[in-house]
Scaffold this motif. Sequence first.
Motif, PDB file in Angstrom:
ATOM      1  N   ALA A 249       0.825  -1.211   0.000  1.00 44.41           N
ATOM      2  CA  ALA A 249       0.000   0.000   0.000  1.00 44.41           C
ATOM      3  C   ALA A 249       0.859   1.261   0.000  1.00 44.41           C
ATOM      4  O   ALA A 249       0.571   2.233  -0.705  1.00 44.41           O
ATOM      5  N   ILE A 250       1.942   1.248   0.789  1.00 41.18           N
ATOM      6  CA  ILE A 250       2.824   2.420   0.860  1.00 41.18           C
ATOM      7  C   ILE A 250       3.548   2.626  -0.464  1.00 41.18           C
ATOM      8  O   ILE A 250       3.618   3.751  -0.980  1.00 41.18           O
ATOM      9  N   ILE A 251       4.095   1.553  -1.040  1.00 41.48           N
ATOM     10  CA  ILE A 251       4.817   1.673  -2.307  1.00 41.48           C
ATOM     11  C   ILE A 251       3.879   2.166  -3.407  1.00 41.48           C
ATOM     12  O   ILE A 251       4.253   3.014  -4.227  1.00 41.48           O
ATOM     13  N   ARG A 252       2.650   1.664  -3.401  1.00 39.97           N
ATOM     14  CA  ARG A 252       1.677   2.118  -4.400  1.00 39.97           C
ATOM     15  C   ARG A 252       1.366   3.599  -4.223  1.00 39.97           C
ATOM     16  O   ARG A 252       1.133   4.318  -5.208  1.00 39.97           O
ATOM     17  N   ALA A 253       1.382   4.074  -2.982  1.00 34.39           N
ATOM     18  CA  ALA A 253       1.055   5.485  -2.730  1.00 34.39           C
ATOM     19  C   ALA A 253       2.080   6.425  -3.345  1.00 34.39           C
ATOM     20  O   ALA A 253       1.752   7.576  -3.677  1.00 34.39           O
ATOM     21  N   PHE A 254       3.307   5.971  -3.506  1.00 37.10           N
ATOM     22  CA  PHE A 254       4.325   6.831  -4.122  1.00 37.10           C
ATOM     23  C   PHE A 254       3.991   7.162  -5.574  1.00 37.10           C
ATOM     24  O   PHE A 254       4.521   8.123  -6.128  1.00 37.10           O
ATOM     25  N   ASP A 255       3.127   6.379  -6.204  1.00 35.75           N
ATOM     26  CA  ASP A 255       2.729   6.658  -7.589  1.00 35.75           C
ATOM     27  C   ASP A 255       1.759   7.831  -7.679  1.00 35.75           C
ATOM     28  O   ASP A 255       1.672   8.495  -8.708  1.00 35.75           O
TER      29      ASP A 255
END
Length: 418
Positions: A249-255
């Motif tokens: 979820a966190i890595i996806r938020a960087f997009d």
Amino acid sequence: MRRGRSRYQREAIKVSEAQARIHPYVRAGQTETISLHESHGRYLAEDIYANEHLPHFRRSGMDGFAIRSEDTQGASREQPVLLEVQETVPCGSVPNLPVTSGKATRIMTGAAVPDGADAVIMIEMTTSIEKDGKNYIAISREIEAGQNILPIGDEVTKGTLLLQKGQKINPGVAALLATFGYAKVKVYQQPKVAIFATGSELLDVDEALVPGRIRNSNGHMLAHLLLSAGAKPILHTKLPDNVKQAKKAIIRAFDEADLVISTGGVSVGDYDILVDIFEQWDGQMLFNKVAMRPGSPTTVGVYRDQFLFSLSGNPGACFVGFELFVRPTLWGMQGKSNLELPTFTATLLEDFSKPSPFERYVRGVTSYQDGKVYVKPAGVEKSSVTLTIKDADCLIIIPSGGRGASAGDLVKAISLKE
């Protein structure tokens, strides 16, 4: 769940060192051009120069009469000088006639001074006289050349640097931009910031309370802090207590975001999943412990040139961590050149005897008396207390050690006012 040495063996660094580790990674963001009336609180992305003189015409500084100073030579109460009033020039109008010998022009504050006139005499220093169907003024003292006239460029000359890139647009800046015709301004884009809260105990703000659980106040506090710092908050649902899912979820938020903030899960408990995420991700951890109270577990990392700020789940500690580390970062992302927090020295009004091995940042309130600045704690100083956040206008810095600080001591404080 994975256990790494960093969970228990953390290097506590000073606040100044933590800030220094962040600064090299701070980059100004993209720019955009917006209308002046939409620009409040934004940061200029270009230097602004005067594109004309201010004023660009000779302007009257008073309501009175435009005259030639040489016409008043020898004027006295016994022998006043009479000048014929030839026209009236209201503000915004252009004179029709030059002022010649023996003439005067009635003029208003801010109006254009007619050619030939080199002074404006205040209306209170004249006496109006009607003679042979004509209007005159009587002047009973000599007037110096240049009196009450603002010459062209008196305030600003064309080409002068007015505002530097990175300047925050406030009402005074907006007035200056409008004065010089900047209907559109180039500003830095507002950083988009994703917010995650961790903890199975958290309820959404609209859910009813149940035993053992609390509402997610940190997420909404952070959203408002972000707005006050010029950013655009993206409030996510809470992170699951599953390292793999939370990391995804966190890595996806960087997009979708320029920066990510999490709150909670950075201590050393069994369910503090952010510790495991920092051990497993592909990013760089800048630090995972700060020698401060509250909020010592504050952890910051960089993932592909984007920040992940993991703040304490305690509201007071979360608030302090934001002010010390996130707000200056957001300033830099919006082009502000000086990222130093504004500090001042004040007299402590009350004893603060709570000892701490680390420097303590106490939510405080400022007052003024007899020309002196005073500070005192906003209330009960516990990292879990939310109530005092609403009143805090500064962070009082209490040195580390067993003594704390006493009433009457001079202390350093960080201003939270903008």
